[in-house]
Design a protein around this motif. Structure first.
Motif, PDB file in Angstrom:
ATOM      1  N   TRP A  64       4.657   1.285  -6.935  1.00 60.11           N
ATOM      2  CA  TRP A  64       3.623   1.276  -7.987  1.00 60.11           C
ATOM      3  C   TRP A  64       3.904   2.370  -9.012  1.00 60.11           C
ATOM      4  N   ASP A  67       7.323   1.588 -10.999  1.00 63.56           N
ATOM      5  CA  ASP A  67       7.159   0.481 -11.940  1.00 63.56           C
ATOM      6  C   ASP A  67       6.609   0.988 -13.271  1.00 63.56           C
ATOM      7  N   ARG A  68       5.771   2.005 -13.226  1.00 65.69           N
ATOM      8  CA  ARG A  68       5.174   2.563 -14.431  1.00 65.69           C
ATOM      9  C   ARG A  68       6.052   3.627 -15.092  1.00 65.69           C
ATOM     10  N   LEU A  88      -1.970   6.047 -17.535  1.00 67.07           N
ATOM     11  CA  LEU A  88      -0.955   5.223 -16.892  1.00 67.07           C
ATOM     12  C   LEU A  88      -1.167   5.103 -15.391  1.00 67.07           C
TER      13      LEU A  88
END
Length: 289
Positions: A64, A67-68, A88
């Motif tokens: 997670w 991915d950002r 974000l």
């Protein structure tokens, strides 16, 4: 227990049997997604910081995050601004660490890059080549990180009482085994062997201390590498000293292999059916006839 030569031969066989399946089941796998050592250094610090708890949840939460972060974690950290991070990473939670702690970790990492050009360079401020191990290095490093001005993240120089940011940076001075920091250093320092990366050169493999998690604590007690019951810095040094007798230049060489007897192979020290296929069954009192 068998003699030292037998023990070393069996552990060497265990080392040789490491697999990509084991790596895929390890937080270190996130470093291997990137080719640039500058990215790997950043990814390793983040991944090791959150490497506590259930491995499936660790991997889910790290996926997670990354991915950002995008294709260049190094560039992301260099440009990181806390306000951007709050948006974000909104809603992030890994056990007792939250988005604020993650943003503080990224801001601290940015500060290290600004001041020394790399995490390694920043850590080497506290390292001495003549030292036996990393006791003084990690003590100085952790205390310095926790002393950084984190006002852009928390609105005050120090984290508030409900932040678990300091949890990322334990210290041998408090007796902590410093498992996650020792694991990060193993990833960075040990020679590249398909598992570890060997991208840091200022610390030598013989100075590493084994990362003591629940699997290492249990299995190394069964193997007679330590008689201590508490997973603390003294246990980590005691196990490392025993392994140094087998390989003085690379004492934590067998860490990944031993640890994955628990993580990937399911050893719990109780189920003797699992012992039937275990490569160290002849050394371990649980698996011995």
């Amino acid at each position: 227990m068998r003699n030292r030569l037998d023990l070393k031969n069996i552990l060497e066989s265990l080392y040789a049997a490491r697999s990509q399946e084991h790596l895929a089941n390890d937080p270190l796998s996130f470093c291997h997604r990137y080719q640039d050592p500058r990215d790997q250094e950043i990814v390793g610090l983040i991944a090791s910081s959150f490497a506590y708890g259930n491995v499936k949840i660790i991997k889910k939460n790290l996926a997670w995050i990354f991915d950002r972060v995008g294709d260049s974690p190094r560039l992301f950290v260099e440009r990181f601004e806390p306000e951007q991070g709050f948006r974000l990473f909104a809603g992030f939670k890994h056990r007792f660490n939250d988005a604020r702690d993650l943003c503080a970790l990224l801001f601290a990492c940015r500060t290290m890059l600004e001041q020394e050009g790399s995490v390694e360079g920043w850590m080497l401020r506290f390292h001495g080549q003549g030292r036996e191990d990393l006791t003084e290095t990690l003590t100085g490093y952790s205390e310095a990180v926790k002393s950084l001005d984190l006002t852009p993240v928390f609105g005050a120089a120090s984290p508030p009482g409900d932040s678990y940011f300091p949890f990322f940076f334990p210290s041998p001075a408090s007796g902590s085994a410093c498992k996650r920091l020792c694991m990060y250093l193993r990833w960075m320092v040990r020679p590249a062997d398909g598992i570890d990366l060997g991208i840091w050169k200022g610390i030598t493999p013989d100075q590493l201390v084994i990362p003591v998690d629940a699997h290492i604590q249990r299995i190394c007690r069964l193997l007679g590498f330590t008689s201590r019951k508490q997973a603390d810095w003294r246990m980590a040094r005691e196990i490392t000293a025993a392994l140094r007798k087998l390989d003085p230049a690379d004492p934590v060489k067998y860490d990944f292999s031993i640890c994955h007897l628990g993580i990937s192979e399911g050893c719990d020290g109780k189920d003797r059916l699992k012992c039937l296929a275990c490569p160290i069954a002849g050394l371990c009192p649980v698996g011995s006839p």
